[in-house]
Each structure stands twice: as C-alpha cells, then as structure tokens.
Design a protein around this motif. Structure first.
Motif, mmCIF file in Angstrom:
data_model
loop_
_atom_site.group_PDB
_atom_site.id
_atom_site.type_symbol
_atom_site.label_atom_id
_atom_site.label_comp_id
_atom_site.label_asym_id
_atom_site.label_seq_id
_atom_site.Cartn_x
_atom_site.Cartn_y
_atom_site.Cartn_z
ATOM 1 N N GLU A 38 0.806 -1.214 0.000
ATOM 2 C CA GLU A 38 0.000 0.000 0.000
ATOM 3 C C GLU A 38 0.844 1.270 0.000
ATOM 4 O O GLU A 38 0.364 2.336 -0.398
ATOM 5 C CB GLU A 38 -0.952 0.006 1.203
ATOM 6 N N GLU A 39 2.088 1.166 0.437
ATOM 7 C CA GLU A 39 2.994 2.313 0.458
ATOM 8 C C GLU A 39 4.328 1.845 -0.116
ATOM 9 O O GLU A 39 5.254 1.498 0.612
ATOM 10 C CB GLU A 39 3.177 2.852 1.880
ATOM 11 N N GLU A 205 0.699 -4.692 7.958
ATOM 12 C CA GLU A 205 1.002 -4.278 6.600
ATOM 13 C C GLU A 205 1.486 -5.467 5.780
ATOM 14 O O GLU A 205 2.311 -6.254 6.233
ATOM 15 C CB GLU A 205 2.082 -3.187 6.593
ATOM 16 N N THR A 206 0.968 -5.565 4.542
ATOM 17 C CA THR A 206 1.393 -6.607 3.618
ATOM 18 C C THR A 206 2.567 -6.110 2.786
ATOM 19 O O THR A 206 2.617 -4.932 2.407
ATOM 20 C CB THR A 206 0.236 -7.006 2.680
ATOM 21 N N PHE A 207 3.509 -6.994 2.488
ATOM 22 C CA PHE A 207 4.661 -6.618 1.674
ATOM 23 C C PHE A 207 4.962 -7.710 0.651
ATOM 24 O O PHE A 207 4.510 -8.858 0.776
ATOM 25 C CB PHE A 207 5.896 -6.380 2.541
ATOM 26 N N VAL A 208 5.717 -7.355 -0.376
ATOM 27 C CA VAL A 208 6.199 -8.303 -1.376
ATOM 28 C C VAL A 208 7.696 -8.089 -1.546
ATOM 29 O O VAL A 208 8.232 -7.019 -1.222
ATOM 30 C CB VAL A 208 5.485 -8.133 -2.728
ATOM 31 N N ILE A 232 13.899 -7.752 9.908
ATOM 32 C CA ILE A 232 12.488 -7.925 10.247
ATOM 33 C C ILE A 232 11.628 -6.841 9.592
ATOM 34 O O ILE A 232 10.407 -6.993 9.482
ATOM 35 C CB ILE A 232 12.321 -7.931 11.783
ATOM 36 N N LEU A 233 12.246 -5.751 9.143
ATOM 37 C CA LEU A 233 11.515 -4.620 8.575
ATOM 38 C C LEU A 233 11.607 -4.659 7.055
ATOM 39 O O LEU A 233 12.657 -4.371 6.479
ATOM 40 C CB LEU A 233 12.091 -3.304 9.098
ATOM 41 N N PRO A 234 10.505 -4.984 6.335
ATOM 42 C CA PRO A 234 10.552 -5.055 4.873
ATOM 43 C C PRO A 234 10.749 -3.707 4.201
ATOM 44 O O PRO A 234 11.219 -3.629 3.067
ATOM 45 C CB PRO A 234 9.182 -5.648 4.504
#
Length: 236
Positions: A38-39, A205-208, A232-234
């Motif tokens: 999303e961001e 939050e979703t990440f790729v 740990i932080l995408p």
C-alpha cells in the motif's frame, strides 16, 4: 557485549589453532528488494554476504556482512555477524551468534543461540536471542522452514519477532517461493505481513519482495541465515 564476543571466540579460536587444515566450506551473496504493497515508497534494498570457515569436520565459524537501505526514511544500516558452529552430524547443527548492527547513530547488539536441521527435501532453522539497543533489552527470535518439491521449486515459511508485550513489538511472517536456475544461483519471490504493536496503536502491513542468492562451496552455502533487527523490517 565483550562477554558475548569472548564466548564466541572462545569456541572458535582454540579449534583454529589446533586444526590441521582450515578451509572455506561455503558461503553466499544475496540481493533483495522488498516493499509494502500500500505504500511502495516504504521499501528496502538488502545486500548481504556470508562465509563459513571450517576448522574440523565438526567445528566452524561463520562471518556475516550486510547492508540495508530504506527508501522513504533514507536510513542506512550495516551489520557484522559472527557464529560459532558445532555440527552434530550431517543433518544437525548448533550455534551461538553475535551481530553488531549500526543504524545511523544507533548501535544494536544481538546475541543468542541457534539450531538447524536438514533432512532430505526439508530444512529447518531457528534462533533465540537478546537485543540490546541504547541500554534497552528486548527478546528476538525466529524460525524458517523450507521444503523442496520434486520439480526443484522450494517453498519456505518464516517468522521473526522482536520486542515485548510491555513495550513495542514487531513481527514479520514471510512465505517464499524459490527456484534454482543454475547450480549456484537461486531466484525467489515472497509475500508476507508485518505487524506493529506499539503504545500509540497497532497496524498490519502486507509486503512483497524479490531477489537472488548466489552460493558457493557447500550446497546450502553457509550454515545459518544472518541475524538482525533490520531483517524484520521489509520497508521504511
């Protein structure tokens, strides 16, 4: 911190001096990009490398170097890691580790224990440690399991967590699909979720992410993954 370094070096240095032959048994270099869906400005580029040096068939040490660059915040972080490893047999390894992570003007020290298991198409490793940042101590732990299908495609599930219920907590769950494109090069794509639990609120939050990993020496490269807070932080 000096006691942790002494403990790790106390395992490896006597072995090194007594060993008849010291050799590089394996290692890897990895490049990865990840971002929140999303961001996308909240992203991270990660470059890391590991090398394992064997003193005997049972004892070795692993050296880690890494760099993380975050998009929106422009933060940069580097890390140095050291592992003392005991191979129980061809399938099971135990270790102690120490990581020093520098993020702008903040120094983070992480130390703990770890274990890995490799049986056929299944691999599993986990760790438990303590994180010290500016005299604040937090628990950090995680695990990753990978299963390789007959087609050569690997499926992995990982989880990493840092913090406590009384303060801030960050946890990341990752599902990865990977494939060996050559005997040394592995490409992967992943999707996951990071949860933030703080005094001012909670968020998920979703990440790729996508990346590649080049290994040399042993089939798996070095025995253990790197340890660190920034992993740990995408994105950021």
């Amino acid at each position: 911190m000096k006691y942790v370094l002494s403990a790790v070096l106390g395992v490896t240095l006597p072995i090194a001096s007594a060993a008849q032959a010291v050799e590089i048994t394996g290692g890897s270099v990895q490049l990865k990009y990840s971002a929140f869906t999303e961001e996308t400005d909240l992203n991270r580029i990660n470059l890391e490398g590991s090398m394992e040096i064997g003193f005997t068939q049972s004892f070795s040490t692993q050296i880690d170097l890494g760099h993380n660059s975050f998009g929106e915040t422009n933060l940069d972080g580097t890390n140095f890691g050291l592992h003392g490893i005991y191979h129980l047999n061809d399938t099971t390894s135990l270790g102690v580790f120490y990581t020093r992570e520098d993020v702008e003007d903040v120094d983070v020290d992480i130390f703990g224990i770890e274990a890995g298991l490799e049986m056929g198409a299944f691999e599993l490793e986990g760790f438990l440690g303590q994180l010290d940042a500016e005299n604040e101590d937090e628990t950090i732990f995680g695990f990753e399991g990978r299963y390789e299908l007959n087609s050569g495609i690997g499926l992995s599930l990982g989880y990493e967590d840092v913090g406590s219920s009384s303060t801030a907590n960050v946890a990341t769950t990752t599902l990865r699909v990977d494939r060996d494109v050559t005997s040394n090069l592995n490409l992967f794509a992943e999707i996951g979720s990071t949860s933030f639990d703080t005094d001012i609120g909670d968020a998920d939050e979703t990440f790729v992410g996508i990346g590649g990993r080049y290994v040399f020496g042993a089939e798996r490269g070095a025995t253990f993954n790197q340890r660190g807070l920034l992993r740990i932080l995408p994105g950021g």
